[in-house]
Design an enzyme around this catalytic site. Structure first.
Site, short mmCIF file in Angstrom:
data_model
loop_
_atom_site.label_atom_id
_atom_site.label_comp_id
_atom_site.label_asym_id
_atom_site.label_seq_id
_atom_site.Cartn_x
_atom_site.Cartn_y
_atom_site.Cartn_z
N GLY A 56 0.73 -1.32 -0.11
CA GLY A 56 0.03 -0.03 -0.04
C GLY A 56 0.78 1.25 0.11
CB SER B 144 0.83 4.45 -4.62
OG SER B 144 -0.05 3.32 -4.80
CB ALA B 145 -3.13 3.75 -0.62
CB ALA B 146 0.93 4.84 2.70
CG ASP C 206 -3.71 -0.72 -1.50
OD1 ASP C 206 -4.19 -1.86 -0.96
OD2 ASP C 206 -2.82 -0.91 -2.21
O1 PMV Z 1 -1.75 -2.87 -4.57
P1 PMV Z 1 -1.67 -4.08 -3.77
O2 PMV Z 1 -0.45 -4.87 -4.51
O3 PMV Z 1 -1.55 -3.98 -2.16
O4 PMV Z 1 -2.94 -4.73 -4.17
C1 PMV Z 1 -4.23 -4.38 -3.91
C2 PMV Z 1 -4.97 -5.46 -3.70
C3 PMV Z 1 -5.82 -5.98 -5.05
O5 PMV Z 1 -7.10 -6.81 -4.51
C4 PMV Z 1 -4.95 -7.10 -5.61
C5 PMV Z 1 -6.24 -4.77 -5.63
C6 PMV Z 1 -7.30 -4.01 -5.35
O6 PMV Z 1 -7.52 -2.64 -5.76
O7 PMV Z 1 -7.90 -4.44 -4.35
#
Ligand code: PMV
Length: 325
Positions: free
Chosen positions: A107, A109-111, A148
């Site tokens: 997570g 980029s979201a963080a 995320d």
């Molecule tokens: O961004 P990641 O690699 O943590 O994956 C997120 C989880 C997924 O279910 C694969 C994608 C999503 O948008 O929920």
């Protein structure tokens, strides 16, 4: 938070996350269970006058401006637009310090999006922060479930349903985790597309897998509530097998999982999109989590530990999903 001006600066923080159960299925409406990580991102809005908005990521040697043609610049632009004119009209210089591996399924980029949104507007509610960080996150992921951003904004153990939102979970005991990194970045967008392609080819099989993931998430939510970490770990183990069928695991992720299980993990699985990134293992305590990190290190993998404190029922309100067009 102090007032902005007179040489002061303001900052925002957000944690990374691991998905304990339900990645990929969550994109298609199945609930998922995530845990906020202690490691995360700190964003500082510098008090110095800026000619235009600028975002610097220390450690990556990257500096972007809104809409400068880079993904990061486009995401920055989207976040500023979503923040409204009172925020976007005033040029800011933002410095970001990242403690998470990019493309690692934890997570990152979201963080960054949540930390920047908070630094720009410290009084924004969790819902507004989620909205702004979702606008940011869409640039990178195309079709993100929102888990995320929800995990970065809310933290702790939580249940997430796409389109519904984030619900913090009651947890009877501290959740001790070890996170192991393959060192290989992967593209969430590509992995999500791969699973969507398999779902079109063989809808019945993928529906069966997703249904079972949903049952495992329900079992894991109860297990967290009662402190039954053996049951939680068993659900994680089965989830890893199901993810292998999608197939989003790699030999390195399987190796990380095998090493953790060899070191007595209560459960271990890949976490996030797969195709690289990280694995997560459930430990019985901090010393056990460190032991797994040591075993990974002997095999050449980086890892770290994280703990999530118990939480009582007063935290159970739903934070609705962002509703951007
Ligand atoms: O961004 P990641 O690699 O943590 O994956 C997120 C989880 C997924 O279910 C694969 C994608 C999503 O948008 O929920």
């Amino acid at each position: 938070m102090t007032a902005f001006g007179n040489g002061e600066e303001r900052s925002g923080r957000a944690g990374g996350k691991v998905i304990l159960l339900g990645e990929h299925a969550v994109v298609h409406g199945v609930p998922a269970l995530a845990v906020g990580l202690e490691r995360g991102v700190i964003a500082r809005v510098l008090a110095a006058e800026a000619r235009g908005h600028e975002l610097h990521v220390a450690g990556w040697g990257v500096a972007v401006r809104p809409s400068d043609g880079t993904d990061l610049g486009s995401a920055f632009h989207a976040l500023l637009e979503a923040s409204g004119p009172s925020i976007s009209a005033r040029p800011r210089m933002i410095h970001v310090h990242v403690e998470l591996p990019p493309g690692g399924g934890v997570g990152c980029s979201a963080a960054i999006g949540v930390a920047v949104a908070r630094a720009l507007d410290p009084s924004a509610s969790i819902e507004r922060v989620m909205e702004r960080a979702t606008a940011w996150e869409r640039i990178f992921h195309g079709n993100p479930s929102g888990i995320d951003v929800g995990a970065a904004a809310v933290g702790g153990c939580l249940r997430f349903v796409r389109g519904e939102g984030v619900r913090p979970l009651v947890t009877a005991r501290t959740v001790h985790l070890a996170v192991g990194a393959t060192g290989r970045a992967s593209s969430t967008k590509m992995m999500v597309e791969r699973v969507a392609a398999l779902r079109s080819e063989d809808p019945a099989r993928v529906a069966g897998i997703f249904d079972r993931v949903g049952e495992l998430v329900d079992a894991a939510v109860s297990a967290l509530g009662s402190g039954d970490h053996d049951a939680l770990g068993a659900a994680m183990n089965e989830n890893h097998s199901l993810l292998r069928e999608l197939p989003v695991s790699t030999p390195e992720l399987d190796e990380l999982v095998a090493i953790a299980r060899g070191a007595g993990a209560l459960g271990a699985k890949l976490t996030g999109a797969g195709g690289g990134g990280c694995a997560v293992a459930l430990a019985s305590d901090e010393a056990h989590a460190l032991e797994m990190v040591r075993e990974w290190s002997r095999a050449g993998f980086d890892g770290w530990t994280s703990a999530s404190a118990p939480r009582q029922s007063d935290a159970m309100r739903l934070y609705p999903a962002a509703t951007l067009p």
